[in-house]
Write an enzyme that holds these catalytic residues in place. Sequence first.
Site, PDB file in Angstrom:
ATOM      1  N   ASP A   1      -5.830   0.241  -9.151  1.00 53.52           N
ATOM      2  CA  ASP A   1      -7.099   0.938  -9.413  1.00 53.52           C
ATOM      3  C   ASP A   1      -7.673   0.628 -10.800  1.00 53.52           C
ATOM      4  OD1 ASP A   1      -7.002   2.106  -6.928  1.00 53.52           O
ATOM      5  OD2 ASP A   1      -6.035   3.937  -7.639  1.00 53.52           O
TER       6      ASP A   1
ATOM      7  N   SER B   1       0.831  -1.216   0.000  1.00 56.19           N
ATOM      8  CA  SER B   1       0.000   0.000   0.000  1.00 56.19           C
ATOM      9  C   SER B   1       0.858   1.255   0.000  1.00 56.19           C
ATOM     10  CB  SER B   1      -0.924   0.016   1.219  1.00 56.19           C
ATOM     11  OG  SER B   1      -1.485   1.307   1.368  1.00 56.19           O
TER      12      SER B   1
END
Length: 446
Positions: A321, A169
């Site tokens: 994404d 992340s």
Amino acid sequence: MTAPPKPLSLSAERALSGTVSVPGDKSISHRSLMLGAVASGRTTITGLLEGEDVLATAAAMTKMGAVIARGDTAWTVDGVGGALLEPESALDLGNSGTSARLLMGLIAAHPITATLIGDDSLQARPMGRVTAPLGDMGATFASRGGRLPLTITGAAQPMPIEYTLPVASAQVKSAVLLAGLNTPGDTIVHEGEVTRDHSERMLRGFGAEVEVTETDRGRTIRLRGQPHLSGQAIRVPGDISSAAFPIVAGLIVAGSRVTVTGVGLNPTRTGILEALGLLGANVGVSKDGAAGAEPVGDITVEAGPLTAADIPARLAPLMIDEYPILMVAAAFADGDTEMRGLAELRVKESDRLAVMAEGLAACGVPLRLLDDGIVITGSGGRAIPGGARIDSHLDHRIAMSFAVLGLNAAAPVLVDDARPIETSFPGFAALMQSLGVSAHVDDQER
Ligand code: S3P
């Protein structure tokens, strides 16, 4: 959101054609406002994404002392030169996980208290991944179950940490690095899988000392604490995550040719181009320059047959994404496309694995949902049945993905609500129309 839902469907009566540019990169826009706000002097930003998520960051930084203004050609940020002020009211971060997590990092090493609030989607997202390392640095938190609304009190005497990311992340990595800015000594982050490195690049641009070492086990980032940051002139490139929508649209409508110019091509973000290549897509990339530390270029696609492929899990952090829109491309490939390593998709603006599977199935696309992935059986280029109303769960990328899916569907695909698209891609429907698409926006529905 107080405005009523705005259903949207797109259709293509002919091939798409044209050259477009997409709004600025969301990740880089957030970071430019945050670093400009803590630096000394003035930062000017051109190409800033004026989407709701980024505007939430701007409002939060204003509440903490920065002076931020939108000029005719650029945004200006007059920074606080180190010490953030305590905000007098809650920081409302709307739908934006990046704002919430990165701001927690900045605040964690300032002796101030702030309350972070957000919409239903943001309130459902896990924050423990940032409160754990930031707590080790001395910040304290009050929340119900580690989610927003959450109150953070930064450390008066923050301590540097050496931290190994438990999940791939960039938001967690960036939160720790941003906390490291106001912390004496070296803050060190190890990442097993490389994630987007915009923070590292921009921190250096503002004058911080950031050392990155790469091994076959990932990257180690070492930030020297308490640097002097000076305001910069920043040019934000187009967002490859937004470009992916007109790109896939151009691939799935027969005869189309679409170019997107001025797109950020940072190698930690271009996994989507590799994945589309694996599907046999006709994608041309010209790297023609740079916006500061970020490479930039143009992407041209031509429609043609797509072939199913296994999309390797190693691509996940490099295109996290873009999976929803990749799934749309896979729905038109010939055969079964398998994507794995997607557990993180379940904690995005919605559970993107479940929501994509639900919507694709409703549109008649055969698929198998796995714990950490999906297998999609493509149509081999033929129109998918469509004829469904999609619940986009307050998720901009879900809404845009299904709007694009409708371009090659036998019956319309109606997205229940286009409003969340404003978070990352203002002007999405108009841009698609400029390529020859028809947009049906129904804002009468209540
Ligand atoms: C972002 C990192 C990614 C991405 C998000 C933006 C960033 O999240 O999904 O849209 O700007 O750092 P994670 O770090 O949670 O994967």
